[in-house]
Design an enzyme around this catalytic site. Structure first.
Site, PDB file in Angstrom:
ATOM      1  N   HIS A   8      -1.250   0.486  -9.917  1.00 23.29           N
ATOM      2  CA  HIS A   8      -1.893  -0.465  -8.995  1.00 23.29           C
ATOM      3  C   HIS A   8      -2.548  -1.632  -9.756  1.00 23.29           C
ATOM      4  O   HIS A   8      -3.773  -1.786  -9.746  1.00 23.29           O
ATOM      5  CB  HIS A   8      -2.938   0.252  -8.110  1.00 23.29           C
ATOM      6  CG  HIS A   8      -3.306  -0.530  -6.885  1.00 23.29           C
ATOM      7  ND1 HIS A   8      -3.610   0.048  -5.687  1.00 23.29           N
ATOM      8  CD2 HIS A   8      -3.419  -1.869  -6.675  1.00 23.29           C
ATOM      9  CE1 HIS A   8      -3.911  -0.888  -4.793  1.00 23.29           C
ATOM     10  NE2 HIS A   8      -3.801  -2.068  -5.385  1.00 23.29           N
ATOM     11  N   ARG A  47       0.863  -1.176   0.000  1.00 20.11           N
ATOM     12  CA  ARG A  47       0.000   0.000   0.000  1.00 20.11           C
ATOM     13  C   ARG A  47       0.904   1.231   0.000  1.00 20.11           C
ATOM     14  O   ARG A  47       1.958   1.232   0.639  1.00 20.11           O
ATOM     15  CB  ARG A  47      -0.868   0.033   1.270  1.00 20.11           C
ATOM     16  CG  ARG A  47      -2.068  -0.895   1.234  1.00 20.11           C
ATOM     17  CD  ARG A  47      -3.147  -0.404   0.285  1.00 20.11           C
ATOM     18  NE  ARG A  47      -4.310  -1.262   0.267  1.00 20.11           N
ATOM     19  CZ  ARG A  47      -4.494  -2.283  -0.576  1.00 20.11           C
ATOM     20  NH1 ARG A  47      -3.573  -2.563  -1.481  1.00 20.11           N
ATOM     21  NH2 ARG A  47      -5.595  -2.996  -0.536  1.00 20.11           N
ATOM     22  N   GLU A  73      -3.810   7.469  -4.521  1.00 21.37           N
ATOM     23  CA  GLU A  73      -4.109   6.985  -5.885  1.00 21.37           C
ATOM     24  C   GLU A  73      -5.397   7.602  -6.406  1.00 21.37           C
ATOM     25  O   GLU A  73      -6.323   7.795  -5.626  1.00 21.37           O
ATOM     26  CB  GLU A  73      -4.217   5.461  -5.864  1.00 21.37           C
ATOM     27  CG  GLU A  73      -2.883   4.834  -5.461  1.00 21.37           C
ATOM     28  CD  GLU A  73      -2.960   3.331  -5.243  1.00 21.37           C
ATOM     29  OE1 GLU A  73      -4.007   2.726  -5.523  1.00 21.37           O
ATOM     30  OE2 GLU A  73      -1.965   2.766  -4.790  1.00 21.37           O
TER      31      GLU A  73
END
Ligand code: 8YV
Length: 319
Positions: free
Chosen positions: A277, A230, A259
């Site tokens: 991601h 993360r 993000e």
């Protein structure tokens, strides 16, 4: 019929399956969400969401009869699972079905960072090979000392897939595991002793900015940081600073602090590999994650049980 609230997107096929079992409400189709919560919140017994979207405690509080939150994704740091467990709400996630894919993505980041495929491909496609001759050498991925921050199910899969590159593997986690790798109680000492630091630990308060300026500096000017966990695990400002001033050598990142925002500084660095991601984002793995998300809901509705509860909810009676 039980009523379910769906947060975020869901493929049509999965929606169809849920519609056969539940009365479905989709948050993205509700024009006044606050009004919906006040007027119909008490009818909702299930929520389907994703690790990315989560569900805020303010919403959970308004769903008085909520029994289950099924989240698509192994990471559930966007849901306050302790808050839910205290209210008797079971939270489920999708572990294991994505281990192999996330490990593959980690290997791609590792290889790209060492062999500089992105640079080399751009070198060829922009005509530089013809104009300037052979591309510069890159670093070999073989025989590296790799430190793993986290040695859970995905971490172990990464370590196993890395073995073809003959690494020496070190790891740091809260306690030692039954694995054939060298345990480090102290993250900074491990960062100092390894050449590549791979972050694969859950996000959340306990790991927030665990990889700070001190750790990045310990990793050093020839060190490589890989983050597949993360964005919150790494202090992004310190990461940019240490890459800029040369205290850290390289970074390969699939995840970011906020993000989909990626700082320009990172985008413009040639020693950084960036992915949007996509750790688990293949058709096959996302289908398996979607299926497990639905199966937790359906199993709970039909038999009062779930398949993959998060650890915080293991003690709830209905499991
Ligand atoms: C997903 C992930 O992108 O499973 C996870 O924890 O990070 C990814 O596979 C995420 O869950 C978004 O839904």
């Amino acid at each position: 019929m039980s009523e379910i609230l769906i947060m975020g997107n869901m493929p049509d096929k999965d929606l169809g399956i849920l519609k056969a079992e539940f009365i479905v409400h989709r948050a993205i189709e509700i024009s006044n969400f606050e009004k919906f919560l006040v007027e119909q919140g008490d009818k909702i017994s299930a929520v389907a969401t994703t690790g990315f979207v989560g569900v805020h405690n303010n919403i959970i509080e308004k769903l008085e009869n909520l029994e289950i939150i099924s989240s698509n994704g192994v990471g559930y740091d966007s849901i306050d699972a302790t808050f839910c467990a205290d209210r008797g709400i079971i939270v489920t996630h999708t572990p294991d079905v994505l281990n192999a894919e996330v490990a593959n993505t980690t290997i791609m980041l590792f290889l790209n960072s060492f062999r500089e495929f992105s640079f080399n491909e751009a070198y060829l496609k922009s005509g530089r090979w013809k104009l300037e001759g052979m591309a510069p050498y890159s670093r070999s991925p073989d025989n590296r000392i790799v430190g793993m921050l986290g040695m859970g199910r995905i971490g172990q899969e990464i370590a196993s897939r890395l073995s073809m590159f003959n690494p020496k593997i070190l790891y740091h986690s809260r306690s030692p595991k039954d694995v054939p790798y060298t345990y480090y109680k102290d993250l900074k000492t491990m960062a100092r002793d390894c050449e590549v630091l791979i972050c694969i630990t859950p996000g959340g308060i306990k790991t927030n900015k665990l990889v700070n300026e001190e750790i990045l500096t310990a990793l050093g000017p020839t060190g490589t940081l890989i983050n597949i966990a993360r964005g919150s695990v790494v202090d992004q400002t310190a990461l940019i600073k240490t890459l800029e001033d040369g205290r850290l050598g390289y970074a390969a990142l699939d995840v970011f602090e906020s993000e989909p925002n990626v700082p320009d500084e990172l985008i413009h660095m040639s020693n950084v590999t960036l992915l949007p991601h996509v750790g688990s984002a293949t058709f096959e793995t996302r289908a398996a994650m979607g299926e497990l998300t639905l199966n937790n809901l359906i199993e709970f509705k039909r038999n009062g049980k779930v398949l993959t509860p998060v650890p915080e909810c293991l003690n709830l009676k209905k499991i």
